[in-house]
Design an enzyme around this catalytic site. Structure first.
Site, short mmCIF file in Angstrom:
data_model
loop_
_atom_site.label_atom_id
_atom_site.label_comp_id
_atom_site.label_asym_id
_atom_site.label_seq_id
_atom_site.Cartn_x
_atom_site.Cartn_y
_atom_site.Cartn_z
N ASN A 35 9.24 -21.87 9.68
CA ASN A 35 10.27 -22.40 8.79
C ASN A 35 11.13 -23.36 9.61
O ASN A 35 11.93 -22.92 10.44
CB ASN A 35 11.10 -21.23 8.25
CG ASN A 35 12.31 -21.68 7.46
OD1 ASN A 35 12.42 -22.84 7.09
ND2 ASN A 35 13.21 -20.74 7.19
N LYS A 37 13.48 -25.18 8.60
CA LYS A 37 14.85 -25.28 8.04
C LYS A 37 15.25 -26.76 7.97
O LYS A 37 14.39 -27.60 7.74
CB LYS A 37 15.83 -24.47 8.89
CG LYS A 37 15.32 -23.05 9.13
CD LYS A 37 16.38 -22.15 9.69
CE LYS A 37 15.75 -20.83 10.08
NZ LYS A 37 16.74 -19.79 10.30
N HIS A 120 15.13 -17.09 0.79
CA HIS A 120 15.53 -16.94 2.20
C HIS A 120 17.00 -16.55 2.26
O HIS A 120 17.80 -16.99 1.44
CB HIS A 120 15.29 -18.26 2.94
CG HIS A 120 15.42 -18.14 4.42
ND1 HIS A 120 16.64 -18.10 5.05
CD2 HIS A 120 14.49 -18.00 5.40
CE1 HIS A 120 16.45 -17.96 6.35
NE2 HIS A 120 15.15 -17.90 6.59
N GLU A 122 19.32 -17.52 3.98
CA GLU A 122 20.26 -18.66 4.05
C GLU A 122 20.49 -19.26 2.67
O GLU A 122 21.57 -19.76 2.37
CB GLU A 122 19.74 -19.69 5.07
CG GLU A 122 19.92 -19.18 6.50
CD GLU A 122 18.95 -19.73 7.52
OE1 GLU A 122 18.26 -20.73 7.24
OE2 GLU A 122 18.86 -19.13 8.62
N GLU A 190 13.03 -10.01 6.54
CA GLU A 190 13.82 -10.68 7.57
C GLU A 190 15.22 -10.08 7.61
O GLU A 190 16.07 -10.44 6.77
CB GLU A 190 13.94 -12.17 7.26
CG GLU A 190 12.62 -12.90 7.16
CD GLU A 190 12.80 -14.38 7.45
OE1 GLU A 190 12.18 -14.87 8.40
OE2 GLU A 190 13.59 -15.04 6.75
N GLY A 196 17.81 -15.93 14.02
CA GLY A 196 18.46 -16.87 14.94
C GLY A 196 19.39 -16.22 15.94
O GLY A 196 20.11 -16.92 16.65
N SER A 235 13.94 -13.82 14.91
CA SER A 235 13.87 -13.94 16.37
C SER A 235 12.49 -13.58 16.95
O SER A 235 12.40 -12.97 18.01
CB SER A 235 14.97 -13.10 17.02
OG SER A 235 16.24 -13.62 16.68
C1 PEP Z 1 13.98 -17.60 9.62
O1 PEP Z 1 14.97 -18.26 9.41
O2 PEP Z 1 13.16 -17.42 8.71
C2 PEP Z 1 13.82 -17.03 10.94
C3 PEP Z 1 13.03 -16.01 11.06
O3 PEP Z 1 14.53 -17.59 11.96
P1 PEP Z 1 14.43 -17.26 13.54
O4 PEP Z 1 12.97 -17.08 13.87
O5 PEP Z 1 15.02 -18.44 14.21
O6 PEP Z 1 15.19 -16.01 13.76
#
Ligand code: PEP
Length: 273
Positions: A35, A37, A120, A122, A190, A196, A235
């Site tokens: 992703n 973003k 997601h 976000e 997630e 992040g 992460s």
């Molecule tokens: C995400 O935003 O879907 C995600 C998993 O981000 P990160 O891998 O940076 O934690």
């Protein structure tokens, strides 16, 4: 002497063939999806080329996908990177209309996407998206012939309050329409606090959530629920991918930051080589 009566012939009873034992559904092919973003311009197309070259050299036992910003879908599709599927990051529930700034699932498909991320955290946080709206987006993805990658996950406060399982089960129930199949739907668990942040749940915590999700999916969708992929996201890095991807009922990863370079993303895909 009275003639002996011959023993009555006993007709062999017509025993039905034993029923075929129920086939255990084939384990799903894992999916590693990146992703991007709100990152990336055409300058970063080189990362896609590098990734395709690495995949051609060393095949992965997983599907690989990049979900770039909508502006890069067309340019990425033009690269024709073998072995890398493309996906969108969100879609509107409608096919078209007066929705300035939005993109429909049909438009993503037209630009080369095979899937779209919906719900997601976000989007849920920045745009106040509810389970009901996410469900409408899953339906839109299916209508357009895209795979819906539907995200769920708890906040740190919810984790600390012991609400994780109840919360993700409720998000799952509320965000999926009836009739989802293993072909048209992928779940991404997630934890919001892991995105992040460099933090990840323990493997035991991940297993507990994925097992609960698998049970809920099977109850609702039967065999399709047994085959549906459940990704872990939050992460994931080259250094922890193998351990996280080995957790039972983890069928791949949704990767944010580490998907931006072919080197790191390739290092995560290595968990499936
Ligand atoms: C995400 O935003 O879907 C995600 C998993 O981000 P990160 O891998 O940076 O934690």
């Amino acid at each position: 002497m009275a003639p002996r009566k011959s023993a009555p012939k006993i007709k062999p009873s017509k025993r039905p063939n034993p029923p075929n034992p129920p086939k255990a559904p084939k384990p799903p092919k894992p999916l590693v999806a990146g992703n991007w973003k709100m990152n990336g311009t055409r300058k970063q197309l080189g990362e896609l080329r590098k990734l395709a070259t690495a995949l051609a050299r060393k095949k992965a036992k997983a599907e690989v996908m990049i979900c770039p910003p909508a502006t890069l879908l067309g340019p990425m599709a033009a690269v024709k990177a073998k072995g890398v599927l493309l996906g969108g990051q969100d879609c509107h529930a409608n096919v078209s209309g007066a929705h300035t700034g939005d993109v429909s699932a049909e438009m993503l498909k037209d630009a080369g996407a095979k899937a779209v991320i919906v719900g997601h955290s976000e989007r849920r946080a920045d745009h106040g998206e509810t389970d009901k709206q996410v469900k409408a987006k899953v339906e839109a993805a299916h209508r357009a012939g895209l795979v819906a990658i539907m995200c769920i996950g708890e906040s740190l406060k919810q984790r600390k309050a012991g609400e994780t399982l109840k919360l993700v089960q409720s998000q799952l129930r509320g965000s999926l329409p009836n009739g989802c199949t293993a072909k048209n739907t992928v779940i991404a668990y997630e934890p919001v606090w892991a995105i992040g942040s460099g933090l990840t749940p323990t493997v035991e915590q991940i297993e507990a959530v994925h097992t609960a999700l698998r049970t809920a999916l099977m109850r609702r969708f039967g065999d399709e629920g047994a085959k549906m992929r459940i990704l872990y996201g939050g992460s994931v890095k080259p250094s922890n991918a193998a351990e996280l991807m080995a957790v039972p009922n983890v069928n791949g990863a949704l990767v944010g930051g580490a998907s931006l370079t072919a080197k790191d993303f390739g290092g995560i895909i290595d968990a499936y080589r």
